[in-house]
Write an enzyme that holds these catalytic residues in place. Sequence first.
Site, PDB file in Angstrom:
ATOM      1  N   GLY A   1      -4.256  -8.006   6.433  1.00 43.97           N
ATOM      2  CA  GLY A   1      -3.113  -7.350   7.055  1.00 43.97           C
ATOM      3  C   GLY A   1      -2.976  -7.659   8.529  1.00 43.97           C
ATOM      4  O   GLY A   1      -2.260  -8.569   8.936  1.00 43.97           O
TER       5      GLY A   1
ATOM      6  N   HIS B   1      -0.826  -1.218  -4.545  1.00 40.15           N
ATOM      7  CA  HIS B   1      -2.034  -0.386  -4.530  1.00 40.15           C
ATOM      8  C   HIS B   1      -1.596   1.057  -4.336  1.00 40.15           C
ATOM      9  O   HIS B   1      -1.096   1.430  -3.273  1.00 40.15           O
ATOM     10  CB  HIS B   1      -2.950  -0.848  -3.383  1.00 40.15           C
ATOM     11  CG  HIS B   1      -4.153   0.017  -3.181  1.00 40.15           C
ATOM     12  ND1 HIS B   1      -4.981  -0.116  -2.093  1.00 40.15           N
ATOM     13  CD2 HIS B   1      -4.688   1.025  -3.930  1.00 40.15           C
ATOM     14  CE1 HIS B   1      -5.959   0.763  -2.162  1.00 40.15           C
ATOM     15  NE2 HIS B   1      -5.798   1.482  -3.267  1.00 40.15           N
TER      16      HIS B   1
ATOM     17  N   ASP C   1     -10.185  -6.230  -0.223  1.00 38.98           N
ATOM     18  CA  ASP C   1      -9.159  -5.639   0.637  1.00 38.98           C
ATOM     19  C   ASP C   1      -9.785  -4.856   1.786  1.00 38.98           C
ATOM     20  O   ASP C   1     -10.494  -3.879   1.558  1.00 38.98           O
ATOM     21  CB  ASP C   1      -8.265  -4.715  -0.200  1.00 38.98           C
ATOM     22  CG  ASP C   1      -7.109  -4.121   0.606  1.00 38.98           C
ATOM     23  OD1 ASP C   1      -6.949  -4.470   1.782  1.00 38.98           O
ATOM     24  OD2 ASP C   1      -6.378  -3.293   0.032  1.00 38.98           O
TER      25      ASP C   1
ATOM     26  N   GLY D   1     -10.158  -5.405   6.434  1.00 38.69           N
ATOM     27  CA  GLY D   1     -10.898  -6.054   7.518  1.00 38.69           C
ATOM     28  C   GLY D   1     -11.087  -7.545   7.330  1.00 38.69           C
ATOM     29  O   GLY D   1     -12.017  -8.137   7.884  1.00 38.69           O
TER      30      GLY D   1
ATOM     31  N   ASP E   1       0.847  -1.191   0.000  1.00 45.27           N
ATOM     32  CA  ASP E   1       0.000   0.000   0.000  1.00 45.27           C
ATOM     33  C   ASP E   1       0.880   1.238   0.000  1.00 45.27           C
ATOM     34  O   ASP E   1       1.642   1.460   0.946  1.00 45.27           O
ATOM     35  CB  ASP E   1      -0.901   0.024   1.246  1.00 45.27           C
ATOM     36  CG  ASP E   1      -2.038  -0.973   1.164  1.00 45.27           C
ATOM     37  OD1 ASP E   1      -2.749  -0.973   0.149  1.00 45.27           O
ATOM     38  OD2 ASP E   1      -2.209  -1.754   2.124  1.00 45.27           O
TER      39      ASP E   1
END
Length: 209
Positions: A190, A63, A170, A172, A32
């Site tokens: 993550g 991303h 992507d 939670g 990210d």
Amino acid sequence: MKIVVSYISSLYEKKETIKKIDESIADGIHVDLMDGIYVENNNLNISNLFLLFENIKKPIDIHLMCDKPSKYFNELFKLNPICIYIHPDTEDNPYQILKEIKSHNIKTGIVINPNEEIDKYNDYYPFIDRVLLMSVYPGKGGQKFLKETAKRLDELLKYKNKNEFEIYIDGGINDETIKLVSKADGVVSGSFVCNNVDFNKQIEKLKIN
């Protein structure tokens, strides 16, 4: 389903987290990048990125939560990512930007935020390889999964059936929320993985769903 792991939120410092993901059973590493303009946070240090990913063997996808992300392409292409995701509204000519990504034999991806309609990107679906469907608002780690994502995935699947692209979810993602998006091709997880000592144990919990 592929399990790609993001290193933003972790018990460990970045380089160690990335090394642990690389040595795990994860299918890839999710990067990210934020510029402090498109989203509030800023972690965009390209030179540091090369240090973080030296000797990494797993495929990475990127991303770009950035304004005019294409200005970073020349450097990011050197990382040989498997896919680069952009937010189309961050570029004046997003189709040309996607074409540039494709010319480097990198998969093209667009990101759909929770507050964006799925049909907004109808014209893009025939030309892309992946959609990153956000189940949280981009820019911060550790957010709770938005349950309406399951219905949004069902809507997006209708477009996938007419075109050839993958869908990744992507935000939670844990061993419960992944059940709500089981029809996706992959997920990005993550904190569920990286805020634990045993990465493989957490990834296994995701893979059994």
